[in-house]
Every structure is written in structure tokens, then in C-alpha cells.
Design a protein around this motif. Structure first.
Motif, PDB file in Angstrom:
ATOM      1  N   TYR A  30      12.343  19.377  30.687  1.00 40.87           N
ATOM      2  CA  TYR A  30      10.933  19.462  31.016  1.00 40.87           C
ATOM      3  C   TYR A  30      10.164  18.344  30.327  1.00 40.87           C
ATOM      4  CZ  TYR A  30      12.076  24.327  32.253  1.00 40.87           C
ATOM      5  OH  TYR A  30      12.627  25.464  32.801  1.00 40.87           O
ATOM      6  N   SER A  36       0.838  22.390  31.179  1.00 39.43           N
ATOM      7  CA  SER A  36       2.032  23.226  31.174  1.00 39.43           C
ATOM      8  C   SER A  36       3.286  22.370  31.316  1.00 39.43           C
ATOM      9  CB  SER A  36       1.964  24.254  32.300  1.00 39.43           C
ATOM     10  OG  SER A  36       1.850  23.626  33.542  1.00 39.43           O
ATOM     11  N   LEU A  37       4.408  22.988  31.068  1.00 39.98           N
ATOM     12  CA  LEU A  37       5.685  22.281  31.189  1.00 39.98           C
ATOM     13  C   LEU A  37       5.964  21.963  32.653  1.00 39.98           C
ATOM     14  CD1 LEU A  37       5.950  23.954  28.435  1.00 39.98           C
ATOM     15  CD2 LEU A  37       8.395  23.668  28.760  1.00 39.98           C
ATOM     16  N   LEU A  51       9.001  20.779  35.182  1.00 36.21           N
ATOM     17  CA  LEU A  51      10.441  20.601  35.305  1.00 36.21           C
ATOM     18  C   LEU A  51      10.742  19.213  35.856  1.00 36.21           C
ATOM     19  CD1 LEU A  51      13.298  21.839  35.170  1.00 36.21           C
ATOM     20  CD2 LEU A  51      12.953  22.617  37.519  1.00 36.21           C
ATOM     21  N   THR A 100      17.417  19.530  36.656  1.00 34.80           N
ATOM     22  CA  THR A 100      18.375  20.554  36.260  1.00 34.80           C
ATOM     23  C   THR A 100      19.696  19.865  35.982  1.00 34.80           C
ATOM     24  OG1 THR A 100      17.274  22.154  37.680  1.00 34.80           O
ATOM     25  CG2 THR A 100      19.496  22.691  36.934  1.00 34.80           C
ATOM     26  N   ILE A 131      11.275  18.427  26.481  1.00 38.95           N
ATOM     27  CA  ILE A 131      11.913  19.616  25.906  1.00 38.95           C
ATOM     28  C   ILE A 131      12.992  20.127  26.852  1.00 38.95           C
ATOM     29  CG2 ILE A 131      10.186  21.229  26.823  1.00 38.95           C
ATOM     30  CD1 ILE A 131      10.412  22.698  24.046  1.00 38.95           C
ATOM     31  N   PRO A 177      21.487  35.071  30.686  1.00 36.67           N
ATOM     32  CA  PRO A 177      21.018  36.188  31.530  1.00 36.67           C
ATOM     33  C   PRO A 177      19.880  36.996  30.916  1.00 36.67           C
ATOM     34  CG  PRO A 177      23.396  36.079  31.548  1.00 36.67           C
ATOM     35  CD  PRO A 177      22.947  35.097  30.503  1.00 36.67           C
ATOM     36  N   THR A 178      19.738  36.931  29.591  1.00 36.13           N
ATOM     37  CA  THR A 178      18.730  37.780  28.946  1.00 36.13           C
ATOM     38  C   THR A 178      17.576  37.007  28.326  1.00 36.13           C
ATOM     39  OG1 THR A 178      20.028  37.763  26.921  1.00 36.13           O
ATOM     40  CG2 THR A 178      20.376  39.615  28.443  1.00 36.13           C
ATOM     41  N   GLU A 179      17.708  35.719  28.214  1.00 28.29           N
ATOM     42  CA  GLU A 179      16.658  34.974  27.513  1.00 28.29           C
ATOM     43  C   GLU A 179      16.712  33.496  27.890  1.00 28.29           C
ATOM     44  OE1 GLU A 179      16.684  36.112  23.440  1.00 28.29           O
ATOM     45  OE2 GLU A 179      15.083  34.736  22.854  1.00 28.29           O
ATOM     46  N   ALA A 180      15.579  32.821  27.735  1.00 32.51           N
ATOM     47  CA  ALA A 180      15.547  31.368  27.903  1.00 32.51           C
ATOM     48  C   ALA A 180      15.388  30.740  26.528  1.00 32.51           C
ATOM     49  CB  ALA A 180      14.374  30.968  28.800  1.00 32.51           C
ATOM     50  N   PHE A 204      14.908  27.404  24.121  1.00 29.89           N
ATOM     51  CA  PHE A 204      14.337  26.073  24.197  1.00 29.89           C
ATOM     52  C   PHE A 204      14.710  25.250  22.973  1.00 29.89           C
ATOM     53  CE2 PHE A 204      11.464  26.323  27.846  1.00 29.89           C
ATOM     54  CZ  PHE A 204      11.415  27.688  28.052  1.00 29.89           C
ATOM     55  N   GLY A 205      14.879  23.960  23.198  1.00 30.13           N
ATOM     56  CA  GLY A 205      15.022  23.046  22.079  1.00 30.13           C
ATOM     57  C   GLY A 205      13.689  22.858  21.380  1.00 30.13           C
ATOM     58  N   GLN A 206      13.732  22.130  20.285  1.00 29.39           N
ATOM     59  CA  GLN A 206      12.524  21.929  19.485  1.00 29.39           C
ATOM     60  C   GLN A 206      11.574  20.914  20.125  1.00 29.39           C
ATOM     61  OE1 GLN A 206      15.698  21.675  18.511  1.00 29.39           O
ATOM     62  NE2 GLN A 206      15.979  22.240  16.355  1.00 29.39           N
ATOM     63  N   HIS A 259       8.771  35.697  31.588  1.00 29.74           N
ATOM     64  CA  HIS A 259       8.930  35.364  30.164  1.00 29.74           C
ATOM     65  C   HIS A 259       7.573  35.186  29.513  1.00 29.74           C
ATOM     66  CE1 HIS A 259      13.300  34.180  30.282  1.00 29.74           C
ATOM     67  NE2 HIS A 259      13.010  34.031  31.560  1.00 29.74           N
ATOM     68  N   GLY A 284       5.114  21.834  18.850  1.00 33.55           N
ATOM     69  CA  GLY A 284       5.661  21.749  20.190  1.00 33.55           C
ATOM     70  C   GLY A 284       6.821  22.682  20.472  1.00 33.55           C
ATOM     71  N   GLY A 285       7.497  23.142  19.420  1.00 30.27           N
ATOM     72  CA  GLY A 285       8.644  24.011  19.644  1.00 30.27           C
ATOM     73  C   GLY A 285       8.263  25.296  20.360  1.00 30.27           C
ATOM     74  N   ILE A 286       9.134  25.773  21.205  1.00 24.91           N
ATOM     75  CA  ILE A 286       8.866  26.968  22.005  1.00 24.91           C
ATOM     76  C   ILE A 286       9.837  28.073  21.612  1.00 24.91           C
ATOM     77  CG2 ILE A 286       8.935  27.952  24.328  1.00 24.91           C
ATOM     78  CD1 ILE A 286       7.947  25.269  25.382  1.00 24.91           C
ATOM     79  N   SER A 293      10.993  32.020  22.596  1.00 22.99           N
ATOM     80  CA  SER A 293      10.935  33.061  23.608  1.00 22.99           C
ATOM     81  C   SER A 293      10.571  34.376  22.936  1.00 22.99           C
ATOM     82  CB  SER A 293      12.291  33.182  24.304  1.00 22.99           C
ATOM     83  OG  SER A 293      12.293  34.249  25.223  1.00 22.99           O
ATOM     84  N   MET A 345      11.482  38.716  27.628  1.00 17.98           N
ATOM     85  CA  MET A 345      11.856  38.531  29.020  1.00 17.98           C
ATOM     86  C   MET A 345      11.776  39.907  29.655  1.00 17.98           C
ATOM     87  SD  MET A 345      15.332  36.973  30.624  1.00 17.98           S
ATOM     88  CE  MET A 345      16.014  37.585  32.139  1.00 17.98           C
ATOM     89  N   PHE A 351       5.665  27.796  35.105  1.00 16.81           N
ATOM     90  CA  PHE A 351       4.891  28.051  33.888  1.00 16.81           C
ATOM     91  C   PHE A 351       3.407  28.175  34.166  1.00 16.81           C
ATOM     92  CE2 PHE A 351       8.167  27.297  30.696  1.00 16.81           C
ATOM     93  CZ  PHE A 351       9.124  26.625  31.434  1.00 16.81           C
ATOM     94  N   GLY A 352       2.770  29.078  33.432  1.00 17.09           N
ATOM     95  CA  GLY A 352       1.326  29.081  33.376  1.00 17.09           C
ATOM     96  C   GLY A 352       0.859  27.963  32.455  1.00 17.09           C
ATOM     97  N   THR A 353      -0.438  27.739  32.433  1.00 20.77           N
ATOM     98  CA  THR A 353      -0.980  26.644  31.621  1.00 20.77           C
ATOM     99  C   THR A 353      -1.167  27.031  30.160  1.00 20.77           C
ATOM    100  OG1 THR A 353      -3.175  27.263  32.379  1.00 20.77           O
ATOM    101  CG2 THR A 353      -2.114  25.425  33.501  1.00 20.77           C
TER     102      THR A 353
END
Lengths: 113, 109
Positions: A36, A43-44, A46, A49, A93, A99-102, A104-106, B33, B41-43, B45, B48, B99-101
């Protein structure tokens, strides 16, 4: 829990050079990773992939020759910004879904001067 | 119109207040999510959801699939809760996150 490690966290490069960003899944295998881009206060978005063992699929408007993605193993995907220009300066990023979570990298803050 | 709408965009609160952030979406989803993005900046979660309600510590997330709406609640807010909270839906058709904003939350002592 599962962790995605992204490196570097920030980079400053000269216009015309290339920058490689790495995204690693540390304790799980990620056949798919997402890259992303995020502009300030937006917002992020994409970009592409990344699929292990096959070509990445790019979103409309994203130049595949400029943003090279390689997903050579189940734990590593790389994004290379080639011939970077100041307009490529942004926050990049990666994400690896399970399956249960997304996860993310830092994130990587790229500044092209 | 965005496929994922969040409100409010900005929110300030005093420490201890109860906070609600709302998310509405217009596409078919497999899951929703709630994410937290810190100033660096780190995200992270947070939740879900595909139905009902989840609770983790002072955070509660609910979703109403029929109304295509989700809420994130923070009880007894604290300055360390200050961050951007992002709602993201997993599109049923594309299997990609939309994503939302984001909602920028500031909690003051």
C-alpha cells in the motif's frame, strides 16, 4: 502473535536511484502480501498484490516497471521503487493477511530529494 | 461517494470519556477490520469482525451486517489512545481491503 517486519522504516534517496523495501512475515507463511501507499492524511491505497512464486498483480494506474515486486519465498516480499522521483515520496506499507487477522508492517517513509 | 465512510473525521476527548467511532460501507463484505495507526505510521489490527460484537480490554467493536454499519467504542479513554482509527472492509468480490479515511482521535489529560 504473528508479526510482519518491514525494513527500512525510513529512507532518503537521490532522484534517479532505486530503493528496495523488504517485508517479512516472521512466524507464519504468507503466500499473499499486499503493498500500500499512503499520502499524508489520506487512506491507504492498494498498489499491488504480491503472490509467492508468481507475478504480482498491480492495481490500475500503478506502473509495474516502476514499482517492482518480488515474492521469492513464503516469508519475504520486496518492493523496489526504480528511478525514484520526488513525487514517489510517500509512506509505503505492506500487509500479510491470515484467515483471522490482517498484519501490517511498520511502514517505510520514503523521501526522494 | 466512498465505499467506506467513517465519522467523525476528527475527535477530541477528555481523559475518561466514552468514545464512539462509526463506519458505514456500501459493498458486500467478508469481514470488517478496525485498525489503529500511530503517528509514526505503524498500523495495529484491533479487531476483525464478521458479525456481532467483540471486546478487548477497553475496546469494543460491533457490526450490523444488515445495516452495513460498525462502531468502535473506547471506554475510559486515555491519552495513549490518541491515534488514527481506520475502518477497513474485506470485499467479498475482490478479496481486498477497502479503507476508510480514518478518524483522528486526540485524548487530553
Amino acid at each position: 502473535g504473528a508479526v510482519v517486519s518491514q525494513h527500512p522504516s525510513w529512507v532518503i534517496c537521490k532522484s534517479g536511484t532505486s530503493v528496495k523495501i523488504e517485508c517479512r512475515s516472521l512466524d507464519f507463511q504468507a503466500t499473499t502480501m499486499f503493498w500500500y501507499r499512503q499520502f499524508p492524511k489520506q487512506s491507504l491505497m492498494l498498489m499491488a498484490t504480491s503472490n509467492e512464486g508468481s507475478k504480482a498483480t498491480y492495481e490500475q494506474g500503478v506502473e509495474k516497471d516502476k514499482f517492482l515486486i518480488n515474492h521469492a519465498s513464503l516469508t519475504l516480499s520486496t518492493l523496489t521503487v526504480t528511478s525514484a522521483h520526488p513525487e514517489d515520496s510517500s509512506f509505503y506499507i505492506c500487509s500479510a493477511p491470515t484467515p483471522t487477522e490482517a498484519f501490517f508492517g511498520q511502514g517505510t517513509r520514503l523521501t526522494v530529494v | 461517494k466512498n465505499e467506506v465512510e467513517q465519522s467523525p473525521q476528527n475527535l477530541t476527548a477528555q481523559e475518561g470519556e466514552f468514545i464512539t467511532i462509526n463506519c458505514s460501507y456500501s459493498v458486500g463484505i467478508s469481514a470488517l477490520h478496525w485498525l489503529q495507526q500511530h503517528p509514526g505510521g505503524g498500523i495495529v489490527s484491533l479487531f476483525m469482525l464478521s458479525s456481532g460484537k467483540k471486546k478487548h480490554g477497553r475496546l469494543i467493536a460491533t457490526i450490523n451486517i444488515q445495516e452495513k454499519h460498525s462502531s468502535l467504542h473506547i471506554t475510559a479513554s486515555h491519552p495513549r489512545d490518541s491515534a488514527v482509527y481506520i475502518c477497513a472492509v474485506l470485499s467479498y468480490n475482490t478479496d481486498k481491503l477497502i479503507f476508510g479515511t480514518g478518524t483522528r482521535l486526540q485524548v487530553f489529560p
